[in-house]
Structures are given as C-alpha cells and as structure tokens.
Design an enzyme around this catalytic site. Structure first.
Site, PDB file in Angstrom:
ATOM      1  N   GLY A  11       0.840  -1.205   0.000  1.00 22.25           N
ATOM      2  CA  GLY A  11       0.000   0.000   0.000  1.00 22.25           C
ATOM      3  C   GLY A  11       0.870   1.248   0.000  1.00 22.25           C
ATOM      4  O   GLY A  11       1.888   1.287   0.678  1.00 22.25           O
ATOM      5  N   ARG A  76       1.820 -11.575  -8.460  1.00 19.22           N
ATOM      6  CA  ARG A  76       2.538 -12.847  -8.327  1.00 19.22           C
ATOM      7  C   ARG A  76       3.359 -12.964  -7.050  1.00 19.22           C
ATOM      8  O   ARG A  76       3.707 -14.047  -6.622  1.00 19.22           O
ATOM      9  CB  ARG A  76       3.453 -13.040  -9.542  1.00 19.22           C
ATOM     10  CG  ARG A  76       2.674 -13.306 -10.814  1.00 19.22           C
ATOM     11  CD  ARG A  76       3.547 -13.235 -12.040  1.00 19.22           C
ATOM     12  NE  ARG A  76       3.893 -11.853 -12.384  1.00 19.22           N
ATOM     13  CZ  ARG A  76       4.605 -11.514 -13.446  1.00 19.22           C
ATOM     14  NH1 ARG A  76       5.068 -12.455 -14.257  1.00 19.22           N
ATOM     15  NH2 ARG A  76       4.870 -10.251 -13.713  1.00 19.22           N
ATOM     16  N   ASP A 115       5.547  -4.709   6.205  1.00 18.33           N
ATOM     17  CA  ASP A 115       6.027  -5.998   6.704  1.00 18.33           C
ATOM     18  C   ASP A 115       5.915  -7.125   5.677  1.00 18.33           C
ATOM     19  O   ASP A 115       6.839  -7.934   5.540  1.00 18.33           O
ATOM     20  CB  ASP A 115       5.331  -6.371   8.022  1.00 18.33           C
ATOM     21  CG  ASP A 115       3.816  -6.414   7.904  1.00 18.33           C
ATOM     22  OD1 ASP A 115       3.284  -5.997   6.863  1.00 18.33           O
ATOM     23  OD2 ASP A 115       3.176  -6.880   8.856  1.00 18.33           O
ATOM     24  N   THR A 137       5.073   2.560   6.005  1.00 20.41           N
ATOM     25  CA  THR A 137       3.654   2.233   6.213  1.00 20.41           C
ATOM     26  C   THR A 137       3.020   3.305   7.082  1.00 20.41           C
ATOM     27  O   THR A 137       3.651   3.803   8.023  1.00 20.41           O
ATOM     28  CB  THR A 137       3.428   0.858   6.887  1.00 20.41           C
ATOM     29  OG1 THR A 137       2.064   0.775   7.309  1.00 20.41           O
ATOM     30  CG2 THR A 137       4.310   0.614   8.102  1.00 20.41           C
ATOM     31  N   ASP A 139       0.804   2.573   9.032  1.00 19.67           N
ATOM     32  CA  ASP A 139       0.370   1.869  10.248  1.00 19.67           C
ATOM     33  C   ASP A 139       1.385   1.954  11.385  1.00 19.67           C
ATOM     34  O   ASP A 139       1.033   1.716  12.539  1.00 19.67           O
ATOM     35  CB  ASP A 139       0.099   0.385   9.941  1.00 19.67           C
ATOM     36  CG  ASP A 139      -0.914   0.207   8.826  1.00 19.67           C
ATOM     37  OD1 ASP A 139      -1.727   1.117   8.611  1.00 19.67           O
ATOM     38  OD2 ASP A 139      -0.877  -0.851   8.161  1.00 19.67           O
ATOM     39  N   ASP A 141       3.700  -0.091  12.239  1.00 19.16           N
ATOM     40  CA  ASP A 141       3.649  -1.343  13.004  1.00 19.16           C
ATOM     41  C   ASP A 141       4.876  -2.232  12.838  1.00 19.16           C
ATOM     42  O   ASP A 141       4.829  -3.416  13.148  1.00 19.16           O
ATOM     43  CB  ASP A 141       2.376  -2.125  12.636  1.00 19.16           C
ATOM     44  CG  ASP A 141       2.304  -2.458  11.149  1.00 19.16           C
ATOM     45  OD1 ASP A 141       3.200  -2.043  10.397  1.00 19.16           O
ATOM     46  OD2 ASP A 141       1.344  -3.140  10.743  1.00 19.16           O
ATOM     47  N   ARG A 183      -4.485  -1.189  10.397  1.00 15.86           N
ATOM     48  CA  ARG A 183      -4.548  -2.657  10.475  1.00 15.86           C
ATOM     49  C   ARG A 183      -4.606  -3.140  11.924  1.00 15.86           C
ATOM     50  O   ARG A 183      -5.470  -2.681  12.639  1.00 15.86           O
ATOM     51  CB  ARG A 183      -3.410  -3.296   9.676  1.00 15.86           C
ATOM     52  CG  ARG A 183      -3.673  -3.185   8.173  1.00 15.86           C
ATOM     53  CD  ARG A 183      -2.900  -4.139   7.331  1.00 15.86           C
ATOM     54  NE  ARG A 183      -3.309  -5.524   7.492  1.00 15.86           N
ATOM     55  CZ  ARG A 183      -4.443  -6.050   7.016  1.00 15.86           C
ATOM     56  NH1 ARG A 183      -5.304  -5.304   6.352  1.00 15.86           N
ATOM     57  NH2 ARG A 183      -4.714  -7.328   7.196  1.00 15.86           N
TER      58      ARG A 183
HETATM   59  O1  F6P Z   1      -1.190  -1.084   5.549  1.00 12.78           O
HETATM   60  C1  F6P Z   1      -1.637   0.149   5.107  1.00 12.78           C
HETATM   61  C2  F6P Z   1      -3.126   0.139   4.951  1.00 12.78           C
HETATM   62  O2  F6P Z   1      -3.544   1.415   4.500  1.00 12.78           O
HETATM   63  C3  F6P Z   1      -3.908  -0.289   6.194  1.00 12.78           C
HETATM   64  O3  F6P Z   1      -3.969   0.725   7.152  1.00 12.78           O
HETATM   65  C4  F6P Z   1      -5.220  -0.695   5.573  1.00 12.78           C
HETATM   66  O4  F6P Z   1      -5.897  -1.661   6.337  1.00 12.78           O
HETATM   67  C5  F6P Z   1      -4.798  -1.303   4.273  1.00 12.78           C
HETATM   68  O5  F6P Z   1      -3.515  -0.789   3.963  1.00 12.78           O
HETATM   69  C6  F6P Z   1      -5.725  -1.002   3.125  1.00 12.78           C
HETATM   70  O6  F6P Z   1      -5.254  -1.642   1.998  1.00 12.78           O
HETATM   71  P1  F6P Z   1      -5.824  -1.462   0.521  1.00 12.78           P
HETATM   72  O7  F6P Z   1      -4.823  -0.637  -0.223  1.00 12.78           O
HETATM   73  O8  F6P Z   1      -5.859  -2.844  -0.016  1.00 12.78           O
HETATM   74  O9  F6P Z   1      -7.152  -0.817   0.594  1.00 12.78           O
END
Ligand code: F6P
Length: 387
Positions: A11, A76, A115, A137, A139, A141, A183
């Site tokens: 992300g 992939r 991660d 990230t 997050d 985390d 998350r």
């Molecule tokens: O890990 C970053 C994050 O934005 C999280 O906070 C969230 O749950 C997730 O990615 C959302 O992912 P996507 O891009 O698949 O919507």
C-alpha cells in the site's frame, strides 16, 4: 558506472517519492545510476518494466504523495501470509528476479515496503539477491523502527478530520465516530485521538465494552458537554472479540478490515438514542503530500539505503532509532508487529486527561498498576500482515 535498482511495494503512503528522490540523488553522488522498477515486485519479472531514474526526472517529487513507480499489494509476489506462516516464493520467480538483477548489472536492489513486502525482500536475500529494505507504512507497526514514514502524514490527516468533526459535532450536539486505518495496531487512532482532542479511543491493544463508552458519553453530558468524539481503529476488536472485515481478496491472503465505525455508531445510537454519525476516513490517510517529518525521515532512509548498498551490507532494513538512522537484519525487523503498549506514556497521558479507551475506568486509572504488555502478536494477526 555502477547501478542500483529501487521499487516501492504494498500500500502506498506519503513519503515514497521522497525516498526515491533521496536514493537517486545520493546514488549519483557516489556515481551510481539508478533504475526504478514499476508496480512493485511485478516489474522485476517478465515483462520486466523499469524506468531509468536520475536527478532530472526525480526533481520536484519530494512533496508529492503516491509513488512515481507505482505499487501493488497483489499479483505474483503476494503469496505470503505474513512472516510466521511464510509461503515460500516460487523458486522460478526468485530465479527470474536474479536474472533481471544480473542482466541489468545491479549492485543492489532497494525494496521499499511494509512488513509483507519486506518478508518478500528477506526471501530474496536468502536466495542470494543483494537487497536492502526500507520500511514504509502509515500503520507504524514495524517492530525495529521507532517510526515509519507515512505515519506522521496519516496522523496529520486524521487529526485534521477530528478538528473538523469537532465543530460540527458541537454545533449539533452529536456523537461523531471516526474510523481510521492502522490494520492490527492502534497507532494512528491513539496519536490522532490525542492530537485531535478525542474523548474515546478504541484500539486493538485494549479490550473495551460498549457500557464504558456509553458511560463516558453520559458523563460528558452531565458535565455539560453534549457532543463526543470517538476515534476507532479499523482493527479494534468488538467486545466479543470479532474483527469487522470486508471481503477477503483471495483465500490465501489477508482480510480487508473496515466497518467497525458504523457498528460502533449504530450501537451507541440504539443504546442512548443520541444522534450519532460515522465517518470512515479510509484512503484519504494515505494520499496527498507528506508532512515535513515524513519528508525528512524518508530522505534519510533513502540516503542511508544507498550507503548500505555501497558498502555491501545486504539483507538489512533501515530503521530510525532516534536520533540515529541505523539498520537491522530484515528477518529481525519483520518477525513481529510493533503494537501500542497499553502502559506507555502516550496511553497514560491520554488517560490522565480523561480520554476513555472503553475499558473499565477503575482498572484503567493512569495510577493503577501497569497491565502486562503483550509483546508477541498472536499468529492470526501476523498471518494477516499486509503485503
Ligand atoms: O497497511 C496500510 C493500509 O492502509 C492499512 O492501514 C489498511 O488496512 C490497508 O492498507 C488497506 O489496503 P488497501 O490498499 O488494499 O485498501
């Protein structure tokens, strides 16, 4: 002329372009030229797709959100469920990456990711591909670094949302629930909740009950405050322990979190008969320009990654150990999630100000004996780590 490669995976978050620029500019000083692979790890294998990068085409991107290289958390290389239940990457895939690295004459490959993406980089390292990991990230985390870039920008966005919700909530005597990302950790909710004057903060690390949330709202009313701001992390468990999720992208991969804000708002409305609204902040937290903190952190991460490539220190992830920028083995960095410590100074300060975490007010006193800290994340949480 030596050459290095860079890619952004998983992300996106504010600061990715700052790190790309940091890599390219500092690499040029050391007489490397750079290539940027497109769409994360996908660009490394047939059809190999990359952009030559230089100070000209990375100029002016420092303050831009997104990533000029594109990114993906599918495809992939997404066949990993997190680090404790690692799905081995196909050897052909790894061999394909190695061929690309050799054919392009790369001295090193800088992988910028969270991660899940770094768990892939670790497999590259074990296969003999010269990688350096850069943590990113919103997050926050990752266990080996005090901060990841992207987090501060996400908190700024959530705080701004709370500032706006504050005035409309007060004008209408309403209860406002703001659902934020993060998350399986509550970093964004905790920091934005404190910075934005939240009254209740619900996070995965602290079990909570609707009764306590409702009492907090009623206590505020007794004190003359007819509105309440509630910040809930998308990964907070409901009182019965359930996560609120959306669809699962692929049965082997992580669930998509989201929806708890509406569940919380509906329950409060039903119990207290008060006007309650929910706002899901979603991807606004990941878009737009990085804050100054994230620009500085991402730039330092980029420059340090180049230094490690130059010195041949592969298999390392850059980390921030204030005030130093350092590195740790990638394997160590992705072995567990960094979760909010319920006894931390930030949580204690929030409690001291009267912010409720939806837990029992007696045992939750900032002066109560500290609760035991859960250091290791349960396996199902690690299994759900984002790619
Ligand atoms: O890990 C970053 C994050 O934005 C999280 O906070 C969230 O749950 C997730 O990615 C959302 O992912 P996507 O891009 O698949 O919507």
């Amino acid at each position: 002329m030596k050459r290095l490669g860079i890619l952004t995976s998983g992300g996106d978050c504010p600061g990715l372009n700052a790190v790309i620029r940091g890599v390219v500019k500092s690499a040029e000083q050391l007489h490397y030229d750079c290539v940027g692979f497109l769409r994360g790890y996908e660009g490394l294998i047939e059809p190999v797709s990359y952009l030559p990068l230089n100070h000209k085409n990375t100029s002016g991107i420092l303050n831009q959100g997104g990533t000029i290289l594109g990114s993906t958390n599918q495809g992939r290389f997404a066949a990993t469920r997190g680090v404790d239940e690692r799905v081995e990457l196909d050897v052909e895939l790894l061999a394909g990456v190695q061929v690309t690295v050799e054919q392009l004459g790369l001295s090193g490959l800088i992988c910028v990711g969270g991660d899940g993406s770094l768990a892939i980089a670790q497999q590259f390292h074990e296969f003999g591909i010269p990688v350096i990991g850069v943590p990113k990230t919103i997050d926050n985390d990752l266990s080996a670094t005090a901060y990841t870039f992207g987090f501060d920008s996400a908190v700024a966005c959530a705080t701004d949302a709370l500032d706006r919700l504050h005035t409309t909530a007060a004008a209408h005597d309403r209860i406002m629930v703001l659902e934020v990302m993060g998350r399986h950790t509550g970093w964004i909710a905790l920091h934005a909740g404190i910075a934005g004057g939240g009254d209740v903060i619900l996070i995965p690390e602290i079990p909570w009950q609707f009764d306590h949330v409702c009492h907090k709202i009623l206590d505020r009313e007794t004190a003359g405050k007819r509105f309440t701001l509630i910040v809930v992390a998308e990964g907070a468990h409901l009182p019965d322990g359930d996560l609120v999720t959306q669809e699962r992208r692929h049965e082997a991969l992580q669930v998509r979190l989201g929806g708890i804000g509406n569940v919380v708002a509906a329950e409060i409305q039903q119990r207290l008969h008060r006007d309650t609204r929910c706002v899901v902040l979603g991807h606004l937290q990941r878009g737009g320009p990085p804050t100054t903190f994230d620009r500085v952190l991402a730039t330092q991460f980029g420059a340090h990654a180049v230094r490690l490539v130059h010195h041949g220190h592969f298999g390392q992830m850059i980390c921030f150990r204030p005030p130093q920028i350092d590195s740790v083995p990638i394997a160590e960095a992705v072995s567990r999630l960094r979760r909010v410590d319920p006894t931390s100074a930030a949580v204690q300060a929030a409690r001291a100000l009267g912010i409720s975490f939806g837990d029992c007010p007696k045992t939750a006193s900032p002066f109560a004996a500290p609760a035991p800290v859960q250091v290791e994340a349960p396996s199902e949480i690690l299994a759900a780590a984002t790619v």
